[in-house]
Write an enzyme that holds these catalytic residues in place. Structure first.
Site, mmCIF file in Angstrom:
data_model
loop_
_atom_site.group_PDB
_atom_site.id
_atom_site.type_symbol
_atom_site.label_atom_id
_atom_site.label_comp_id
_atom_site.label_asym_id
_atom_site.label_seq_id
_atom_site.Cartn_x
_atom_site.Cartn_y
_atom_site.Cartn_z
ATOM 1 N N TRP A 130 125.164 -43.030 64.465
ATOM 2 C CA TRP A 130 124.606 -43.719 63.614
ATOM 3 C C TRP A 130 125.505 -44.868 63.318
ATOM 4 C CZ3 TRP A 130 128.378 -43.578 60.180
ATOM 5 C CH2 TRP A 130 129.238 -42.320 60.135
ATOM 6 N N ASN A 131 126.697 -44.918 63.784
ATOM 7 C CA ASN A 131 127.795 -45.458 63.148
ATOM 8 C C ASN A 131 127.841 -47.065 63.656
ATOM 9 O OD1 ASN A 131 128.876 -44.930 65.650
ATOM 10 N ND2 ASN A 131 130.832 -44.812 64.973
ATOM 11 N N LYS A 154 116.962 -41.556 71.935
ATOM 12 C CA LYS A 154 116.777 -40.898 70.832
ATOM 13 C C LYS A 154 117.713 -41.456 69.536
ATOM 14 C CE LYS A 154 118.455 -37.221 68.963
ATOM 15 N NZ LYS A 154 118.725 -38.011 67.515
ATOM 16 N N SER A 156 119.898 -41.790 66.154
ATOM 17 C CA SER A 156 120.305 -40.870 65.034
ATOM 18 C C SER A 156 119.384 -41.134 63.891
ATOM 19 C CB SER A 156 121.965 -41.411 64.706
ATOM 20 O OG SER A 156 122.035 -40.554 63.251
ATOM 21 N N GLY A 199 128.527 -39.554 70.763
ATOM 22 C CA GLY A 199 128.178 -38.955 69.646
ATOM 23 C C GLY A 199 129.666 -38.095 69.466
ATOM 24 N N GLU A 221 130.132 -40.512 75.897
ATOM 25 C CA GLU A 221 131.225 -41.271 75.078
ATOM 26 C C GLU A 221 131.421 -40.549 73.875
ATOM 27 O OE1 GLU A 221 132.820 -43.727 76.140
ATOM 28 O OE2 GLU A 221 131.518 -44.434 77.681
ATOM 29 N N LEU A 222 132.621 -39.771 73.651
ATOM 30 C CA LEU A 222 132.702 -38.809 72.475
ATOM 31 C C LEU A 222 133.758 -39.207 71.752
ATOM 32 C CD1 LEU A 222 132.396 -35.507 74.385
ATOM 33 C CD2 LEU A 222 130.779 -36.892 73.493
ATOM 34 N N CYS A 256 134.676 -44.681 66.484
ATOM 35 C CA CYS A 256 135.280 -43.800 67.547
ATOM 36 C C CYS A 256 136.641 -44.375 67.632
ATOM 37 C CB CYS A 256 134.413 -43.697 68.764
ATOM 38 S SG CYS A 256 134.328 -45.475 69.523
ATOM 39 N N GLU A 356 140.111 -35.746 64.581
ATOM 40 C CA GLU A 356 139.438 -37.134 64.313
ATOM 41 C C GLU A 356 139.035 -37.122 62.768
ATOM 42 O OE1 GLU A 356 135.699 -37.729 65.987
ATOM 43 O OE2 GLU A 356 136.252 -39.881 65.969
ATOM 44 N N GLU A 435 131.213 -47.448 79.615
ATOM 45 C CA GLU A 435 130.377 -48.253 79.044
ATOM 46 C C GLU A 435 131.109 -49.728 79.233
ATOM 47 O OE1 GLU A 435 128.856 -46.659 75.321
ATOM 48 O OE2 GLU A 435 126.982 -46.123 76.377
HETATM 49 P P1 NAD Z 1 126.624 -36.414 66.366
HETATM 50 O O1 NAD Z 1 127.160 -35.851 67.755
HETATM 51 O O2 NAD Z 1 126.441 -35.598 65.278
HETATM 52 O O3 NAD Z 1 125.191 -37.147 66.908
HETATM 53 C C1 NAD Z 1 125.187 -37.837 67.742
HETATM 54 C C2 NAD Z 1 123.530 -37.977 68.338
HETATM 55 O O4 NAD Z 1 123.377 -36.916 68.924
HETATM 56 C C3 NAD Z 1 122.434 -37.874 67.113
HETATM 57 O O5 NAD Z 1 121.552 -38.635 67.718
HETATM 58 C C4 NAD Z 1 122.143 -36.661 67.001
HETATM 59 O O6 NAD Z 1 120.847 -36.508 66.217
HETATM 60 C C5 NAD Z 1 122.340 -36.146 68.456
HETATM 61 N N1 NAD Z 1 122.514 -34.724 68.495
HETATM 62 C C6 NAD Z 1 123.350 -33.840 67.853
HETATM 63 N N2 NAD Z 1 123.373 -32.486 68.590
HETATM 64 C C7 NAD Z 1 122.510 -32.586 69.515
HETATM 65 C C8 NAD Z 1 122.375 -31.619 70.328
HETATM 66 N N3 NAD Z 1 122.851 -30.441 70.311
HETATM 67 N N4 NAD Z 1 121.551 -32.149 71.649
HETATM 68 C C9 NAD Z 1 121.274 -33.387 71.723
HETATM 69 N N5 NAD Z 1 121.431 -34.396 70.711
HETATM 70 C C10 NAD Z 1 122.321 -34.032 69.756
HETATM 71 O O7 NAD Z 1 127.702 -37.618 66.137
HETATM 72 P P2 NAD Z 1 127.493 -38.657 64.913
HETATM 73 O O8 NAD Z 1 128.302 -37.899 63.729
HETATM 74 O O9 NAD Z 1 126.189 -39.428 64.664
HETATM 75 O O10 NAD Z 1 128.813 -39.720 65.415
HETATM 76 C C11 NAD Z 1 129.803 -39.462 65.041
HETATM 77 C C12 NAD Z 1 130.638 -38.901 66.419
HETATM 78 O O11 NAD Z 1 130.494 -40.157 67.603
HETATM 79 C C13 NAD Z 1 132.391 -39.273 66.248
HETATM 80 O O12 NAD Z 1 132.861 -38.141 66.720
HETATM 81 C C14 NAD Z 1 132.553 -40.510 67.075
HETATM 82 O O13 NAD Z 1 134.106 -40.603 67.257
HETATM 83 C C15 NAD Z 1 131.465 -40.395 68.102
HETATM 84 N N6 NAD Z 1 131.430 -41.797 68.730
HETATM 85 C C16 NAD Z 1 132.020 -42.234 69.902
HETATM 86 C C17 NAD Z 1 131.790 -43.479 70.479
HETATM 87 C C18 NAD Z 1 132.310 -43.751 71.800
HETATM 88 O O14 NAD Z 1 131.996 -44.738 72.403
HETATM 89 N N7 NAD Z 1 133.024 -42.793 72.419
HETATM 90 C C19 NAD Z 1 131.100 -44.572 69.770
HETATM 91 C C20 NAD Z 1 130.592 -44.256 68.487
HETATM 92 C C21 NAD Z 1 130.803 -42.843 68.031
#
Ligand code: NAD
Length: 470
Positions: A130-131, A154, A156, A199, A221-222, A256, A356, A435
């Site tokens: 979502w960010n 899909k 957020s 995520g 991308e975590l 991130c 983090e 990316e």
């Molecule tokens: P999240 O992992 O909770 O959710 C991300 C997405 O994954 C959402 O659409 C969610 O519904 C889905 N999801 C959650 N669990 C899942 C599963 N088990 N299987 C499939 N889909 C699933 O993350 P968030 O809270 O939305 O985002 C924050 C995280 O994302 C932070 O750790 C941030 O650093 C990271 N992030 C990384 C980058 C990058 O480019 N490396 C960019 C932005 C955010």
């Protein structure tokens, strides 16, 4: 239905999207698979025309889309305009580069005839957070679509509205809505030929395991815990301090690649802290994202606010210095607002330093020599970004080379240091794949090879059965 409320104004409904039951994900993937047969066959020039048309359509609606994004995500309006503009610029960049990067190569010489074509995988399953819901989706959709893949996205459930509007302007994309269950159904679908995920670490690990079990290639991308290292000769003017403050507090710290640990040489800590706090007072204005004076809004949810406050409470031994100021008339209780803070005096194993934080808290850490700071900066299991700040660019590049990160910024950090042409992604537990840049385009194609060895072409001399070529 999935209802989205404004995180800056508790109880204000921004919009709804229909929830996709996990069983209905199957139909979306099948539609995308059917569409793949047509979309992948048309010439790349026609796909580019369609994508450039979509870029223009998004651009024409950018003000309306930015307002929707600000209301659903809590990000200041200027940020949302910037994100949408950057996403459009990226789409155009992809259209410009793709004919070159994805062009087939052909060699016809004394060793034989070798053709390498860059072919699409098929249906790409994209899952985004979502960010930065617009740019993080477009970073996947642009390269995937131009190469001839079709997509099931899909987003957020915490920020699904603006990206759903944008996707309705794009060709060859299906959208499914929901949380982890919907995401699991997508990742585990046998017709999904590539998974692209941005995520958190927990979801990333589960997705990697599912994709791995099905030998579905993935790009992940975590999270990050980026160190910003200030070398003893750093020279920062007021504008540099302001950029540094925003490198940690843009999007309320929920980025991130935010600067998440500040390492400052002992001899310059007092001077740094004073200038940093003064810069925050000038640049960091907390309030409603639609107020044009505001540079920091709320965090995304009540749960996020509680998690960040708990992280602060667990940081015993530190002193938290409140930063910035509230916009005139702002009521911090109107939504999920968390006071931005610089936290000094923590050890590296304090939760706020070791994990983090993903919120508006940043620790200032003191170091004595360069080898020590390098070890401490590299101690994290995460390796997304980092930065080095120095008056001597050579010295900064030399240290950057020894930092364990996918992307090191020099004299800046976070989005001001990004480039469309520079591949972005993490090492260690921050994920794999890239990316942006040529590498980001190549994630969505596989090299398909056709080879006629010279020995077996007309007039060739042959080779002993089972022999290795010379
Ligand atoms: P999240 O992992 O909770 O959710 C991300 C997405 O994954 C959402 O659409 C969610 O519904 C889905 N999801 C959650 N669990 C899942 C599963 N088990 N299987 C499939 N889909 C699933 O993350 P968030 O809270 O939305 O985002 C924050 C995280 O994302 C932070 O750790 C941030 O650093 C990271 N992030 C990384 C980058 C990058 O480019 N490396 C960019 C932005 C955010």
């Amino acid at each position: 239905m999935i209802a989205r409320e404004n995180p800056a104004r508790s109880g204000e409904l921004v919009g709804c999207v229909p929830a996709t039951e996990p069983a209905a994900v199957d139909s979306a993937v099948r539609r995308a698979d059917d569409a793949f047969r047509e979309w992948s066959k048309i010439p790349i020039t026609e796909r580019i025309t369609a994508l450039l048309g979509a870029a223009g359509a998004v651009s024409a609606r950018s003000e309306e889309l930015a307002t929707l994004l600000a209301r659903e995500s809590g990000k200041p309006l200027a940020d949302c305009r910037g994100e949408i503009g950057f996403a459009v610029a990226f789409l155009r960049w992809v259209c410009d580069r793709a004919p070159i990067t994805l062009a087939p190569t052909e060699i016809d010489d004394a060793a034989g005839r070798l053709v390498v074509r860059r072919k699409p995988y098929g249906v790409v399953g994209c899952i985004t957070p979502w960010n930065a819901p617009v740019i993080l989706a477009l970073l996947k959709l642009g390269p995937a679509l131009v190469a001839g893949n079709t997509v099931v996205l899909k987003p957020s459930p915490l920020a699904p509205l603006a990206i759903t509007e944008i996707v309705s302007l794009l060709p060859a994309v299906q959208v499914v809505h929901g949380g982890a269950e919907t995401g699991r159904a997508l990742v585990g679908h046998p017709l999904v030929r590539k998974v692209a995920f941005t995520g958190g670490d927990a979801a990333g690990r589960e997705i990697a395991a599912t994709a791995g079990a099905m030998t579905t290639p993935s790009v992940l991308e975590l999270g990050g815990n980026d160190p910003a290292v200030f070398l003893p000769d750093f020279a920062l003017a007021d504008a540099d301090y302001e950029r540094l403050v925003m490198a940690s507090f843009a999007t309320s710290g929920q980025v991130c690649m935010a600067a998440k640990r500040l390492y400052v040489p002992r001899a310059r800590v007092a001077e740094f802290t004073e200038a940093y706090v003064a810069a925050a007072e000038r640049i960091l204005v907390v309030g409603d994202p639609l107020d044009p004076r505001v540079t920091m809004g709320p965090v995304i949810s009540a749960g996020a606010a509680a998690r960040i406050r708990a992280l602060l409470a667990a940081s015993a031994g530190g002193t938290a210095v409140p930063l910035g100021r509230n916009a005139p008339g702002h009521d911090p209780l109107s939504g999920y607002f968390v006071t931005p803070r610089l936290v000094v005096g923590l050890d590296d194993d304090a939760p706020l330093v070791a994990a983090e934080q993903f919120g508006p808290l940043v620790p200032l850490l003191v170091y004595d020599d360069e080898e020590e700071v390098l070890t401490r900066a590299n101690a994290s299991e995460l390796g997304l970004g980092a930065s080095v700040w120095s008056a001597d660019e050579e010295r900064a590049f030399a240290l950057a080379d020894r930092l364990e990160a996918g992307f090191v910024f020099v004299n800046t950090h976070n989005r001001t240091g990004m480039s469309l042409r520079a591949p972005f992604g993490g090492i260690k537990r921050s994920g794999y794949g890239r990316e942006y840049g040529e590498e980001g385009l190549l994630e969505y194609v596989h090299p398909a090879v056709v080879h006629a060895p010279a020995a077996f072409r007309p007039g060739g001399t042959g080779m002993a059965a089972g022999a290795y070529p010379g």
